[in-house]
Write an enzyme that holds these catalytic residues in place. Structure first.
Site, PDB file in Angstrom:
ATOM      1  N   ASP A 133     112.163  47.848  64.623  1.00 53.18           N
ATOM      2  CA  ASP A 133     112.897  47.002  63.728  1.00 53.18           C
ATOM      3  C   ASP A 133     112.434  45.531  63.609  1.00 53.18           C
ATOM      4  O   ASP A 133     111.965  44.905  64.696  1.00 53.18           O
ATOM      5  CB  ASP A 133     114.039  46.904  65.253  1.00 53.18           C
ATOM      6  CG  ASP A 133     115.587  45.815  64.576  1.00 53.18           C
ATOM      7  OD1 ASP A 133     115.342  45.405  63.604  1.00 53.18           O
ATOM      8  OD2 ASP A 133     116.428  45.809  65.289  1.00 53.18           O
TER       9      ASP A 133
ATOM     10  N   SER B  36     109.758  39.713  45.036  1.00 50.42           N
ATOM     11  CA  SER B  36     110.996  39.988  44.135  1.00 50.42           C
ATOM     12  C   SER B  36     110.534  38.860  42.916  1.00 50.42           C
ATOM     13  O   SER B  36     110.303  37.675  43.168  1.00 50.42           O
ATOM     14  CB  SER B  36     112.331  39.717  44.746  1.00 50.42           C
ATOM     15  OG  SER B  36     113.032  39.741  43.567  1.00 50.42           O
TER      16      SER B  36
ATOM     17  N   TYR C 173     119.800  35.931  49.137  1.00 50.22           N
ATOM     18  CA  TYR C 173     118.386  36.948  48.872  1.00 50.22           C
ATOM     19  C   TYR C 173     117.380  36.141  48.014  1.00 50.22           C
ATOM     20  O   TYR C 173     116.281  36.292  48.583  1.00 50.22           O
ATOM     21  CB  TYR C 173     119.044  38.171  48.023  1.00 50.22           C
ATOM     22  CG  TYR C 173     117.915  38.927  47.706  1.00 50.22           C
ATOM     23  CD1 TYR C 173     117.426  39.699  48.786  1.00 50.22           C
ATOM     24  CD2 TYR C 173     117.598  39.236  46.543  1.00 50.22           C
ATOM     25  CE1 TYR C 173     116.273  40.931  48.580  1.00 50.22           C
ATOM     26  CE2 TYR C 173     116.639  40.099  46.115  1.00 50.22           C
ATOM     27  CZ  TYR C 173     115.950  40.910  47.061  1.00 50.22           C
ATOM     28  OH  TYR C 173     115.008  41.831  46.776  1.00 50.22           O
TER      29      TYR C 173
ATOM     30  N   LYS D  14     113.463  35.707  49.616  1.00 49.56           N
ATOM     31  CA  LYS D  14     112.496  36.312  48.911  1.00 49.56           C
ATOM     32  C   LYS D  14     111.548  35.076  48.560  1.00 49.56           C
ATOM     33  O   LYS D  14     110.396  35.212  48.611  1.00 49.56           O
ATOM     34  CB  LYS D  14     112.965  37.144  47.879  1.00 49.56           C
ATOM     35  CG  LYS D  14     113.425  38.440  48.133  1.00 49.56           C
ATOM     36  CD  LYS D  14     112.175  39.089  48.905  1.00 49.56           C
ATOM     37  CE  LYS D  14     112.699  40.801  48.998  1.00 49.56           C
ATOM     38  NZ  LYS D  14     111.920  41.297  49.671  1.00 49.56           N
TER      39      LYS D  14
END
Length: 300
Positions: A65, A144, A158, A162
């Site tokens: 994790d 990304s 997000y 990123k």
């Protein structure tokens, strides 16, 4: 190509699972990491084991994790004990959210950074002492195109996470080069089909503020953004191309791997902007007398 021992984080689905399978098919020993291997992901663990046995490939799973220091340490320790070494880390674990930035609470922003940025930091802290000690290794960061390409609305948490991950990867590249640890940053575009990225994206907690963007001047913008992204994507866009590109990077000769690889069928402009930024980084390092940090040192 030599056989490598590889850890792929966030490999229960999407790019991670595709990459883990592709690397195993290329002849490597691969550890597909995921959380809750004895809980909700137990069926996926069984599925991976069955597939690997049927294919005659060395694909294993490991509990890890990325949001837990202890779990990251234990996962890496398990790999080192089980395989005897670790050569490559593919930082893939991540999560997407969709909605107006204002409607996400600070805790939700923290969650995005925890998964996408601090998760990689936890794994690095667990694994880098070993990679530095052996004098050779590879970090592959799955970023990304949104960090520097087109940035459609309602994906702010997000995109911000990123972008932070990309900056972290760039900094690590120079700081690890003299230890013989190489860096490649993968830059996938917005694949709207073939992964669970968009389907499983999170939503803002503040429903009242989100509702303020559902009407008035921003009515219909969310739907238009999603449909617009999908329309930009060619019909034959294949997210598995990202996995194949990672295999090519891993199999490339040490010291000659690309610093950045774009896999973006929609061509949102990230390659152009990154090209300028990466050129300026190279010039800066040369101007301050640290040009050797642009390539990994061959040790031993």
């Amino acid at each position: 190509m030599s056989k490598q021992v590889i850890l792929v984080t966030g490999a229960s689905s999407g790019f991670g699972l595709m990459t883990a399978r592709a690397l195993a098919q290329a002849g490597h020993t691969v550890y597909a990491s995921m959380r809750e291997t004895q809980g909700r992901n137990a069926p996926r663990v069984d599925e991976v084991a069955t597939w690997a046995k049927a294919q005659g490939l060395d694909l294993r799973t490991v509990e890890l994790d990325v949001q837990s220091d202890a779990s990251a340490e234990a996962g890496v320790a398990h790999i080192l004990k089980d395989a005897g070494r670790l050569d490559v880390i593919v930082h893939n674990a991540g999560h997407m959210v969709f909605g107006p930035a204002e409607a996400f609470t600070p805790d939700q922003f923290i969650q995005q950074y925890d998964v996408n940025v601090l998760g990689a930091q936890r794994v690095n802290r667990a694994a880098l002492p070993h990679l530095r000690g052996q004098g050779e290794g590879l970090l592959v960061w799955v970023g990304s195109s949104s960090t520097r390409g087109g940035t459609p609305p309602f994906l702010a948490p997000y995109f911000a996470a990123k972008a932070a991950m990309d900056s972290l990867a760039v900094s690590y590249a120079g700081e690890l080069a003299r230890f013989g640890v190489e860096t490649t940053i993968m830059v996938p575009g917005a694949f709207t089909k073939g992964t669970n990225h968009f389907a499983h994206s999170g939503s803002p907690s503040d429903a009242a503020r989100a509702a303020a963007y559902d009407s008035g001047p921003y009515a219909g913008v969310a739907d238009q953004a999603l449909k617009g992204l999908a329309a930009l994507e060619p019909e034959d866009a294949d997210p598995a191309e990202v996995a194949r590109a990672i295999v090519d990077v891993v199999d490339a000769p040490f010291g000659r791997r690309p610093f950045r690889v774009h896999v973006d069928p929609s061509q949102d402009g990230a390659e152009i902007v990154n090209g300028v930024a990466d050129r300026m980084r190279r010039e800066m390092f040369r101007n301050i007398g640290l040009a050797d940090l642009l390539s990994p040192r061959i040790n031993g």
